[in-house]
Scaffold this motif. Structure first.
Motif, short mmCIF file in Angstrom:
data_model
loop_
_atom_site.label_atom_id
_atom_site.label_comp_id
_atom_site.label_asym_id
_atom_site.label_seq_id
_atom_site.Cartn_x
_atom_site.Cartn_y
_atom_site.Cartn_z
N THR A 1 0.84 -1.21 0.00
CA THR A 1 0.00 0.00 0.00
C THR A 1 0.87 1.26 0.00
O THR A 1 0.50 2.29 -0.57
CB THR A 1 -0.94 0.01 1.24
OG1 THR A 1 -1.72 -1.18 1.23
CG2 THR A 1 -1.87 1.21 1.24
N VAL B 1 -5.82 1.95 -5.15
CA VAL B 1 -7.05 1.96 -4.35
C VAL B 1 -7.40 0.54 -3.90
O VAL B 1 -7.72 0.29 -2.73
CB VAL B 1 -8.22 2.58 -5.14
CG1 VAL B 1 -9.54 2.39 -4.41
CG2 VAL B 1 -7.97 4.06 -5.40
N THR C 1 -5.24 -0.79 -1.14
CA THR C 1 -5.69 -0.26 0.15
C THR C 1 -6.94 -1.01 0.65
O THR C 1 -7.05 -1.34 1.83
CB THR C 1 -5.99 1.24 0.05
OG1 THR C 1 -4.86 1.92 -0.51
CG2 THR C 1 -6.32 1.83 1.40
#
Length: 298
Positions: free
Chosen positions: A235, A274, A277
């Motif tokens: 991440t 994204v 995450t």
């Protein structure tokens, strides 16, 4: 005295009606799209696959329960139906997002074709709701004895593997991870965690967890901790080496992305960041639930 053969009977229940609704909605979605939607290859094929796969799997589950073949099935019936329903919900959700983006937004053509596409989108959304309802009805309640896949960590495993599959689609077309060793490390994180999560799901569905040479619950919490650490690093690393100019990244969205059809390379890079995450959050939730399971079972 001749023996009478009783016809197979499905017991009426909210779960049955939910499955029948999901069956009907997914059937309408792909039938209408094939009949008059004029969907192209690529994204169109993916949406058709999502609906037909969901329809076929639900039909299989209904037939097995209709004829009472649960005990003869080569899979754990405590784990299989809810695992399938969760995958079907995610597949239909992805189709409900992708289909209108590619076939309704800025679409030009006969109004009849557009009407068919709108109907497919609506029924895809209804199928998604039906499958989510099935998962909600089937999932384990506090204090209830159920299969691992009916618990929160089991359902999280399904979501983790699904998100990883979407990441694989974005990073391989075109290849986004060969520019730097750090990006190759991120790709290895996605692969390792996907393989282990998929293996856990398969072990549960095949009821092979008892054959492992170590306690399954402790393995789950140890793996969840490892996955959280790996995904936390990915991440952080993925955005740095893709968006920081000091490491050859590009902070601003290129103007060429405005003219390209679908997602450009920069958009896909953002999508991977994204989704990385999202999976980190899913694995963190998995770790919290798995640790609680270990302490409860202890």
């Amino acid at each position: 005295e001749q023996g009478t053969c009783e016809p197979p009977i499905l017991q009426s229940s909210p779960l049955l009606w939910t499955r029948l609704a999901a069956l009907a909605f997914s059937c309408v979605a792909f039938s209408v799209a094939i009949h008059g939607g004029r969907v192209g290859h690529g994204t169109g094929d993916w949406c058709i696959f999502c609906w037909t796969f969901s329809f076929a799997g639900t039909l299989l589950v209904l037939l097995v329960e209709l004829f009472g073949l649960q005990t003869r099935a080569p899979v754990s019936w405590k784990n299989f139906p809810i695992t399938f329903a969760c995958y079907a919900a995610l597949l239909c959700l992805s189709a409900s997002i992708i289909f209108p983006l590619y076939y309704l937004k800025d679409s030009h053509g006969p109004s009849e074709m557009r009407d068919f596409r709108i109907v497919s989108t609506v029924f895809s959304c209804l199928a998604t709701i039906a499958y989510m309802t099935e998962v909600s009805i089937s999932k384990a309640r506090p204090g209830e004895v159920a299969g691992y896949m009916a618990t929160a960590p089991g359902l999280l495993k399904v979501c983790q593997t699904f998100v990883a599959c979407i990441i694989f689609v974005f990073v391989t077309d075109p290849v986004l991870y060969d520019r730097h060793d750090s990006l190759k490390y991120c790709m290895s994180v996605y692969c390792i965690c996907f393989i282990l999560s998929a293996a856990i799901i398969l072990l549960c569905i095949a009821e092979l967890t008892g054959y492992l040479p170590f306690p399954f619950a402790r393995f789950l919490s140890a793996y969840a901790l490892l996955a959280v650490v790996l995904y936390l690093s990915a991440t952080i690393i993925w955005p740095i080496f893709n968006f920081d100019p000091k490491h050859g990244g590009q902070k601003q969205r290129p103007s060429s992305c405005n003219t390209s059809f679908g997602l450009c390379v920069w958009d896909k890079t953002v999508a991977v960041a994204v989704l990385t995450t999202v999976n980190f959050i899913l694995y963190l939730a998995d770790l919290i639930y798995s640790t609680r399971l270990v302490f409860v079972s202890s």
